[in-house]
Scaffold this motif. Structure first.
Motif, PDB file in Angstrom:
ATOM      1  N   ALA A  34       0.842  -1.145  -0.010  1.00 21.03           N
ATOM      2  CA  ALA A  34       0.047  -0.037  -0.064  1.00 21.03           C
ATOM      3  C   ALA A  34       0.999   1.327  -0.019  1.00 21.03           C
ATOM      4  O   ALA A  34       0.321   2.185  -0.571  1.00 21.03           O
ATOM      5  CB  ALA A  34      -0.831   0.139   1.147  1.00 21.03           C
ATOM      6  N   ARG A  35       2.113   1.134   0.448  1.00 18.45           N
ATOM      7  CA  ARG A  35       3.030   2.244   0.603  1.00 18.45           C
ATOM      8  C   ARG A  35       3.682   2.668  -0.603  1.00 18.45           C
ATOM      9  O   ARG A  35       4.043   3.669  -0.733  1.00 18.45           O
ATOM     10  CB  ARG A  35       3.980   2.153   1.840  1.00 18.45           C
ATOM     11  N   ALA A  36       3.824   1.532  -1.508  1.00 16.18           N
ATOM     12  CA  ALA A  36       4.660   1.649  -2.424  1.00 16.18           C
ATOM     13  C   ALA A  36       4.251   2.711  -3.690  1.00 16.18           C
ATOM     14  O   ALA A  36       2.783   2.971  -3.616  1.00 16.18           O
ATOM     15  CB  ALA A  36       4.440   0.016  -3.342  1.00 16.18           C
ATOM     16  N   ALA A  37       4.890   2.985  -4.486  1.00 22.21           N
ATOM     17  CA  ALA A  37       4.347   4.013  -5.479  1.00 22.21           C
ATOM     18  C   ALA A  37       3.344   3.320  -6.316  1.00 22.21           C
ATOM     19  O   ALA A  37       3.391   2.130  -6.569  1.00 22.21           O
ATOM     20  CB  ALA A  37       5.550   4.344  -6.416  1.00 22.21           C
ATOM     21  N   PRO A  38       2.323   4.091  -6.911  1.00 19.07           N
ATOM     22  CA  PRO A  38       1.278   3.393  -7.572  1.00 19.07           C
ATOM     23  C   PRO A  38       1.493   2.478  -8.775  1.00 19.07           C
ATOM     24  O   PRO A  38       1.213   1.575  -9.090  1.00 19.07           O
ATOM     25  CB  PRO A  38       0.515   4.550  -7.992  1.00 19.07           C
ATOM     26  N   ARG A  39       2.753   2.919  -9.558  1.00 21.04           N
ATOM     27  CA  ARG A  39       3.208   2.264 -10.572  1.00 21.04           C
ATOM     28  C   ARG A  39       3.994   0.835 -10.310  1.00 21.04           C
ATOM     29  O   ARG A  39       4.097  -0.123 -10.954  1.00 21.04           O
ATOM     30  CB  ARG A  39       4.131   3.055 -11.377  1.00 21.04           C
ATOM     31  N   ASP A  40       4.518   0.836  -8.832  1.00 17.11           N
ATOM     32  CA  ASP A  40       5.204  -0.398  -8.497  1.00 17.11           C
ATOM     33  C   ASP A  40       4.375  -1.238  -7.592  1.00 17.11           C
ATOM     34  O   ASP A  40       4.814  -2.363  -7.175  1.00 17.11           O
ATOM     35  CB  ASP A  40       6.330   0.176  -7.648  1.00 17.11           C
ATOM     36  N   ARG A  41       3.230  -1.224  -7.444  1.00 11.51           N
ATOM     37  CA  ARG A  41       2.424  -1.869  -6.488  1.00 11.51           C
ATOM     38  C   ARG A  41       2.313  -3.319  -6.786  1.00 11.51           C
ATOM     39  O   ARG A  41       2.421  -4.376  -6.017  1.00 11.51           O
ATOM     40  CB  ARG A  41       0.976  -1.206  -6.328  1.00 11.51           C
ATOM     41  N   ASP A  42       1.824  -3.469  -8.148  1.00 14.03           N
ATOM     42  CA  ASP A  42       1.769  -4.863  -8.483  1.00 14.03           C
ATOM     43  C   ASP A  42       3.128  -5.663  -8.404  1.00 14.03           C
ATOM     44  O   ASP A  42       3.091  -6.821  -8.035  1.00 14.03           O
ATOM     45  CB  ASP A  42       1.125  -4.879 -10.036  1.00 14.03           C
ATOM     46  N   ASP A  43       4.212  -4.885  -8.895  1.00  6.84           N
ATOM     47  CA  ASP A  43       5.473  -5.490  -8.738  1.00  6.84           C
ATOM     48  C   ASP A  43       5.892  -5.810  -7.398  1.00  6.84           C
ATOM     49  O   ASP A  43       6.486  -6.713  -7.156  1.00  6.84           O
ATOM     50  CB  ASP A  43       6.539  -4.431  -9.375  1.00  6.84           C
ATOM     51  N   ASN A 101      14.617 -12.121  -8.524  1.00 11.86           N
ATOM     52  CA  ASN A 101      15.763 -11.594  -9.162  1.00 11.86           C
ATOM     53  C   ASN A 101      16.415 -10.245  -9.035  1.00 11.86           C
ATOM     54  O   ASN A 101      15.834  -9.737  -8.075  1.00 11.86           O
ATOM     55  CB  ASN A 101      15.436 -12.188 -10.660  1.00 11.86           C
ATOM     56  N   SER A 102      17.323  -9.870  -9.829  1.00 14.57           N
ATOM     57  CA  SER A 102      17.662  -8.486  -9.549  1.00 14.57           C
ATOM     58  C   SER A 102      16.803  -7.456  -9.852  1.00 14.57           C
ATOM     59  O   SER A 102      16.629  -6.523  -9.133  1.00 14.57           O
ATOM     60  CB  SER A 102      18.954  -8.186 -10.603  1.00 14.57           C
ATOM     61  N   VAL A 103      15.737  -7.689 -10.688  1.00 12.21           N
ATOM     62  CA  VAL A 103      14.708  -6.630 -11.074  1.00 12.21           C
ATOM     63  C   VAL A 103      13.813  -6.825  -9.748  1.00 12.21           C
ATOM     64  O   VAL A 103      13.576  -5.393  -9.370  1.00 12.21           O
ATOM     65  CB  VAL A 103      13.619  -7.065 -12.279  1.00 12.21           C
ATOM     66  N   CYS A 104      13.381  -7.627  -8.830  1.00 12.21           N
ATOM     67  CA  CYS A 104      12.734  -7.631  -7.910  1.00 12.21           C
ATOM     68  C   CYS A 104      13.704  -6.981  -6.637  1.00 12.21           C
ATOM     69  O   CYS A 104      13.016  -6.121  -5.803  1.00 12.21           O
ATOM     70  CB  CYS A 104      12.320  -8.925  -7.316  1.00 12.21           C
ATOM     71  N   ASP A 105      14.672  -7.243  -6.647  1.00 13.52           N
ATOM     72  CA  ASP A 105      15.669  -6.877  -5.488  1.00 13.52           C
ATOM     73  C   ASP A 105      15.619  -5.041  -5.947  1.00 13.52           C
ATOM     74  O   ASP A 105      15.543  -4.329  -4.856  1.00 13.52           O
ATOM     75  CB  ASP A 105      17.045  -6.870  -5.944  1.00 13.52           C
ATOM     76  N   ARG A 106      15.633  -4.572  -7.040  1.00  7.50           N
ATOM     77  CA  ARG A 106      15.489  -3.303  -7.238  1.00  7.50           C
ATOM     78  C   ARG A 106      14.086  -2.353  -6.897  1.00  7.50           C
ATOM     79  O   ARG A 106      14.095  -1.605  -6.217  1.00  7.50           O
ATOM     80  CB  ARG A 106      15.884  -2.799  -8.807  1.00  7.50           C
ATOM     81  N   VAL A 107      13.208  -3.406  -7.154  1.00 12.75           N
ATOM     82  CA  VAL A 107      11.747  -2.714  -6.975  1.00 12.75           C
ATOM     83  C   VAL A 107      11.716  -2.831  -5.396  1.00 12.75           C
ATOM     84  O   VAL A 107      11.154  -1.540  -4.859  1.00 12.75           O
ATOM     85  CB  VAL A 107      10.536  -3.715  -7.759  1.00 12.75           C
ATOM     86  N   LEU A 108      12.035  -3.892  -4.687  1.00 13.32           N
ATOM     87  CA  LEU A 108      11.757  -3.723  -3.321  1.00 13.32           C
ATOM     88  C   LEU A 108      12.649  -2.657  -2.548  1.00 13.32           C
ATOM     89  O   LEU A 108      12.361  -2.161  -1.628  1.00 13.32           O
ATOM     90  CB  LEU A 108      12.049  -5.313  -2.782  1.00 13.32           C
ATOM     91  N   ALA A 109      13.939  -2.385  -3.049  1.00 11.64           N
ATOM     92  CA  ALA A 109      14.779  -1.333  -2.472  1.00 11.64           C
ATOM     93  C   ALA A 109      14.180  -0.168  -2.952  1.00 11.64           C
ATOM     94  O   ALA A 109      14.323   0.618  -1.799  1.00 11.64           O
ATOM     95  CB  ALA A 109      16.248  -1.702  -3.029  1.00 11.64           C
TER      96      ALA A 109
END
Length: 112
Positions: A34-43, A101-109
């Motif tokens: 819920a805190r994530a940026a709207p464009r990143d919520r699904d990711d 993977n590295s994409v998820c690592d970046r999104v979560l960071a």
């Protein structure tokens, strides 16, 4: 002794054959989505679920592998259970990092 080994093999096969439990997000993770940026919520949701699934899968594989090694090494029931527990802990730690993977690592960071 033969009965103990047979039981350990049966337990190992049933653990491996059991599908990994479906992961769901807890309240802390739902708040993070819920805190994530709207464009990143699904990711963020996807990456959190993949990390949990990897962790759970690693736990099952580690427990089965540890018990198998304990059994092959000729350990008794206690040693086999201890090796299975150690394998489960190691598998959980390894599986948690290998689930993403590295994409998820970046999104979560980006969305702590």
């Amino acid at each position: 002794m033969k009965m103990v080994k047979l039981m350990a093999v049966a337990v190992g096969v049933s653990v491996i054959a059991t599908p990994v439990m479906a992961a769901s997000l807890n309240s802390k993770d739902r708040a993070r989505v819920a805190r994530a940026a709207p464009r990143d919520r699904d990711d963020v949701r996807y990456c959190l679920l993949k990390g949990k699934q990897g962790r759970d899968k690693g736990t099952v594989i580690g427990a089965a592998g540890g018990a198998g090694v304990g059994l092959l090494a000729g350990g008794g029931l206690g040693e086999t259970l201890l090796a299975g527990a150690a394998g489960a802990v190691a598998g959980r730690v390894i599986g948690k990092s290998e689930g993403t993977n590295s994409v998820c690592d970046r999104v979560l960071a980006r969305n702590r």
